[in-house]
Design an enzyme around this catalytic site. Structure first.
Site, PDB file in Angstrom:
ATOM      1  N   ILE A   1      33.396 -21.400  13.937  1.00  0.00           N
ATOM      2  CA  ILE A   1      34.243 -22.349  13.228  1.00  0.00           C
ATOM      3  C   ILE A   1      34.706 -21.715  11.916  1.00  0.00           C
ATOM      4  O   ILE A   1      34.056 -20.816  11.382  1.00  0.00           O
ATOM      5  CB  ILE A   1      33.520 -23.690  12.981  1.00  0.00           C
ATOM      6  CG1 ILE A   1      32.210 -23.499  12.210  1.00  0.00           C
ATOM      7  CG2 ILE A   1      33.251 -24.397  14.301  1.00  0.00           C
ATOM      8  CD1 ILE A   1      31.465 -24.798  11.940  1.00  0.00           C
ATOM      9  N   ASP A   2      35.845 -22.186  11.430  1.00  0.00           N
ATOM     10  CA  ASP A   2      36.426 -21.608  10.224  1.00  0.00           C
ATOM     11  C   ASP A   2      35.491 -21.764   9.029  1.00  0.00           C
ATOM     12  O   ASP A   2      34.632 -22.656   8.995  1.00  0.00           O
ATOM     13  CB  ASP A   2      37.761 -22.291   9.901  1.00  0.00           C
ATOM     14  CG  ASP A   2      38.780 -22.109  11.010  1.00  0.00           C
ATOM     15  OD1 ASP A   2      38.759 -21.039  11.648  1.00  0.00           O
ATOM     16  OD2 ASP A   2      39.587 -23.030  11.233  1.00  0.00           O
ATOM     17  N   LYS A   3      35.690 -20.917   8.030  1.00  0.00           N
ATOM     18  CA  LYS A   3      34.828 -20.916   6.848  1.00  0.00           C
ATOM     19  C   LYS A   3      34.754 -22.297   6.211  1.00  0.00           C
ATOM     20  O   LYS A   3      33.678 -22.747   5.810  1.00  0.00           O
ATOM     21  CB  LYS A   3      35.343 -19.890   5.837  1.00  0.00           C
ATOM     22  CG  LYS A   3      34.538 -19.819   4.550  1.00  0.00           C
ATOM     23  CD  LYS A   3      35.028 -18.717   3.643  1.00  0.00           C
ATOM     24  CE  LYS A   3      36.359 -19.063   3.007  1.00  0.00           C
ATOM     25  NZ  LYS A   3      36.203 -20.089   1.928  1.00  0.00           N
TER      26      LYS A   3
END
Length: 306
Positions: free
Chosen positions: A135-137
């Site tokens: 998942i994105d930061k």
């Protein structure tokens, strides 16, 4: 660690079955089988060395050692790791926002992978981090990782994910679908957009709540494209709150309002033994024990709706 598989009585054939064919029924990937052959000491039937082109018979036990692994990323004990589920095959971590999952050019350290490596070494386990979902930061929530090379492709085949997203504007309560191809946005390395030249992409969602000019959506990304949920909602004029990459406003939240809230996957039925794991066979994406792990809406997203 050694894995054990008992040849089931359902393989009642006069000539038995080839080891290589039985390995496929046990969900042993071709890559892993090759590594076992050349790096892990080979295969054994009832304790005796056996080649992949030999046969095994009902009641026999086929076993092999998982090949040795590289050391993984640098451990960083200062990065706290919250483990919400683990078994012999899988571990699920709760990732906070603003933390990258694994090292990249922009984030060479200080990632979830670095924290996991430190945690795993403290537990006497391999520090190698194998995230099944990334998942994105700035996205929060659950990250599923495989405990070993056998489990990694098995988990990746059957995991199902649900996300909470808070989008700008008020959408009708109830279910909806966004089915639109996604591809790169111009020459951008990061940005994506809906484009006829993109890959088929489908997001199924249910609007659960509408308040303060915002809508809470439970989203299932049927396909797994980069930034899929973010791009799809932006394409219909409802970008995620805080998602300034795709037109969202940051006046009420400092990151995209996206949270991986639920993961469902299957793991094989097994029994632990002193030197490894005895796995019931055959193993496939449609068999085994179903595991569901959930994570509540984080406080910063809940505050948007209050």
């Amino acid at each position: 660690m050694r894995l054990y598989f008992t040849v089931p009585d359902t393989l009642q054939t006069q000539n038995g079955t080839l080891v290589r064919n039985f390995l496929r029924q046990c969900a042993v990937s071709t890559e892993l089988a090759r590594a076992v052959k050349f790096q892990g000491g080979g295969f054994f039937a009832d304790g005796a060395s056996v080649l992949a082109n030999r046969r095994v018979y009902p009641g026999q036990v086929l076993s092999f050692d998982l090949p040795p692994e590289a050391g993984g990323v640098a451990p960083q004990p200062d990065i706290a790791v919250q483990v919400v589920y683990e078994d012999a095959f899988a571990v699920v971590l709760e990732k906070p926002p603003h933390l990258a999952v694994h090292p990249t050019l922009n984030y060479p350290g200080g990632t979830l992978a670095n924290g996991y490596a430190a945690w795993a070494l403290q537990q006497g386990r391999s520090p190698v981090f194998r995230p099944v979902n990334r998942i994105d930061k700035d996205t929060s929530g659950l990250v599923l990782a495989a405990r070993n090379t056998y489990a990694a492709p098995l988990l990746a085949e059957n995991v199902q994910k649900l996300y909470y997203a808070i989008v700008e504007g008020e959408l009708p309560l109830g279910p909806g679908v966004i089915d639109a191809p996604i591809g790169r946005r111009g020459d951008s390395i990061i940005g994506r957009c809906v484009t006829p030249e993109g890959k088929p992409s489908r997001t199924e969602y249910t609007i659960l709540k509408v308040q303060n000019g915002l809508s809470l959506a439970a989203c299932v990304p049927v396909t797994g494209r980069t930034h899929q949920i973010r791009v799809h909602f932006a394409s219909i004029g409802h970008p995620l709150a805080g998602d300034d990459l795709y037109g969202g406003r940051r006046d009420r939240i400092g990151r995209q309002a996206l949270h991986c809230a639920k993961q469902t996957f299957r793991v094989p039925e097994y029994t632990e033994v002193p030197d490894g794991i005895c796995i019931r066979t055959p193993v496939s994406a449609g068999t085994g024990r179903t595991v569901t792990v959930e994570s509540p809406l984080p406080q910063d997203m809940a505050d948007l709706l209050s």
